[in-house]
Write a protein that holds these residues in place. Structure first.
Motif, PDB file in Angstrom:
ATOM      1  N   GLY A 183      -2.723   7.677  -7.588  1.00 30.37           N
ATOM      2  CA  GLY A 183      -2.837   6.705  -6.504  1.00 30.37           C
ATOM      3  C   GLY A 183      -4.261   6.241  -6.306  1.00 30.37           C
ATOM      4  N   TYR A 184      -4.528   5.708  -5.179  1.00 30.55           N
ATOM      5  CA  TYR A 184      -5.848   5.221  -4.803  1.00 30.55           C
ATOM      6  C   TYR A 184      -6.324   4.073  -5.687  1.00 30.55           C
ATOM      7  N   LYS A 185      -5.425   3.141  -5.975  1.00 33.57           N
ATOM      8  CA  LYS A 185      -5.769   1.964  -6.780  1.00 33.57           C
ATOM      9  C   LYS A 185      -6.663   0.994  -6.026  1.00 33.57           C
ATOM     10  N   TYR A 222      -8.303   5.069   4.771  1.00 33.85           N
ATOM     11  CA  TYR A 222      -7.276   6.011   4.299  1.00 33.85           C
ATOM     12  C   TYR A 222      -6.995   5.848   2.809  1.00 33.85           C
ATOM     13  N   VAL A 223      -7.025   4.614   2.328  1.00 32.06           N
ATOM     14  CA  VAL A 223      -6.770   4.372   0.901  1.00 32.06           C
ATOM     15  C   VAL A 223      -8.071   4.338   0.102  1.00 32.06           C
ATOM     16  N   LYS A 224      -9.162   4.771   0.750  1.00 29.15           N
ATOM     17  CA  LYS A 224     -10.478   4.939   0.132  1.00 29.15           C
ATOM     18  C   LYS A 224     -11.123   3.633  -0.326  1.00 29.15           C
ATOM     19  N   ALA A 225     -10.746   2.541   0.321  1.00 31.36           N
ATOM     20  CA  ALA A 225     -11.411   1.267   0.051  1.00 31.36           C
ATOM     21  C   ALA A 225     -12.752   1.260   0.785  1.00 31.36           C
ATOM     22  N   ASP A 226     -13.618   0.362   0.393  1.00 28.95           N
ATOM     23  CA  ASP A 226     -14.922   0.186   1.021  1.00 28.95           C
ATOM     24  C   ASP A 226     -14.779  -0.907   2.066  1.00 28.95           C
ATOM     25  N   TYR A 227     -14.374  -0.534   3.271  1.00 35.61           N
ATOM     26  CA  TYR A 227     -14.124  -1.496   4.348  1.00 35.61           C
ATOM     27  C   TYR A 227     -15.450  -2.043   4.854  1.00 35.61           C
ATOM     28  N   LEU A 255       0.838  -1.199   0.000  1.00 32.91           N
ATOM     29  CA  LEU A 255       0.000   0.000   0.000  1.00 32.91           C
ATOM     30  C   LEU A 255       0.876   1.254   0.000  1.00 32.91           C
ATOM     31  N   THR A 256       1.549   1.475  -1.103  1.00 28.47           N
ATOM     32  CA  THR A 256       2.543   2.542  -1.196  1.00 28.47           C
ATOM     33  C   THR A 256       1.938   3.875  -1.631  1.00 28.47           C
ATOM     34  N   ARG A 257       2.646   4.922  -1.266  1.00 29.64           N
ATOM     35  CA  ARG A 257       2.288   6.275  -1.707  1.00 29.64           C
ATOM     36  C   ARG A 257       2.423   6.324  -3.231  1.00 29.64           C
ATOM     37  N   GLY A 258       1.451   6.887  -3.854  1.00 32.05           N
ATOM     38  CA  GLY A 258       1.461   6.971  -5.307  1.00 32.05           C
ATOM     39  C   GLY A 258       0.722   5.815  -5.971  1.00 32.05           C
ATOM     40  N   TRP A 259       0.527   4.740  -5.225  1.00 33.58           N
ATOM     41  CA  TRP A 259      -0.271   3.627  -5.743  1.00 33.58           C
ATOM     42  C   TRP A 259      -1.570   3.498  -4.940  1.00 33.58           C
ATOM     43  N   ALA A 260      -1.465   3.449  -3.631  1.00 35.33           N
ATOM     44  CA  ALA A 260      -2.651   3.278  -2.795  1.00 35.33           C
ATOM     45  C   ALA A 260      -3.182   4.604  -2.244  1.00 35.33           C
ATOM     46  N   TYR A 261      -2.366   5.620  -2.225  1.00 36.31           N
ATOM     47  CA  TYR A 261      -2.777   6.913  -1.670  1.00 36.31           C
ATOM     48  C   TYR A 261      -1.789   7.987  -2.109  1.00 36.31           C
TER      49      TYR A 261
END
Length: 176
Positions: free
Chosen positions: A95-97, A139-144, A84-90
């Motif tokens: 980001g925000y994959k 934080y990574v905008k997933a639907d928890y 969950l890296t910066r630029g990929w997950a947030y």
């Protein structure tokens, strides 16, 4: 789209519940991608681009693990830190994959559910104890989504007890 189930058990061969869940999920390769981190990375050297690609290919991700010292097994924590890296997950427009993907936990626990209560042995509910996962995925905008828990394996090791968990787990996955 299939559900990615990331299994993190340090000794899956000796497992009772997690191994049984994996066996059942593997019967449905059209529905589930079962990805065992300790089997894939016995040296704990995670192939981050491969893991990110795998996540991108699924809309639903379930992290399956035994509750381990009031947390997840260490390789899952490492996976979270490295994948969950910066630029990929947030943290950037590209980001925000993981954004919008349904994410949930499936946890096996040794003790009974009532022991996770303010007046009992462990004082906190499992939902409270897993709050860092909830915050991470928000934080990574997933639907928890709410977690799945199967309690009491320390005291109930019979085949019946383990088998009872299988349809409950499959129903949980189907409801995601």
């Amino acid at each position: 789209m299939k559900t990615l189930v990331i299994v993190t058990h340090p000794d899956i061969k000796s497992s009772l519940v997690n191994k049984r869940w994996m066996e059942e999920l593997n019967k449905f390769p059209g529905k589930y991608t079962v990805h065992s981190l300790y089997e894939k990375y016995p040296d704990e050297k995670i192939d981050v681009p491969a893991e990110q690609t795998l996540v991108e290919q699924h809309d639903r991700i379930v992290f399956q693990f035994p509750y381990y010292w009031f947390n997840c097994p260490p390789l899952l924590k490492k996976w979270l830190d490295e994948v969950l890296t910066r630029g990929w997950a947030y943290g950037s427009r590209s980001g925000y994959k993981v954004s919008g993907k349904k994410v949930a936990l499936a946890i096996s626990l040794g003790v009974d559910e009532h022991e996770y209560h303010p007046s009992e042995r462990y004082k906190y509910s499992l939902a409270e104890l897993t709050r860092p996962f909830e915050l991470t995925f928000e934080y990574v905008k997933a639907d928890y989504r709410p977690l799945f828990a199967y309690y009491g394996i320390e005291y109930n090791t019979s085949a019946e007890w383990i088998e009872r968990s299988v349809p409950l787990y499959l129903d949980f996955l189907d409801a995601l």
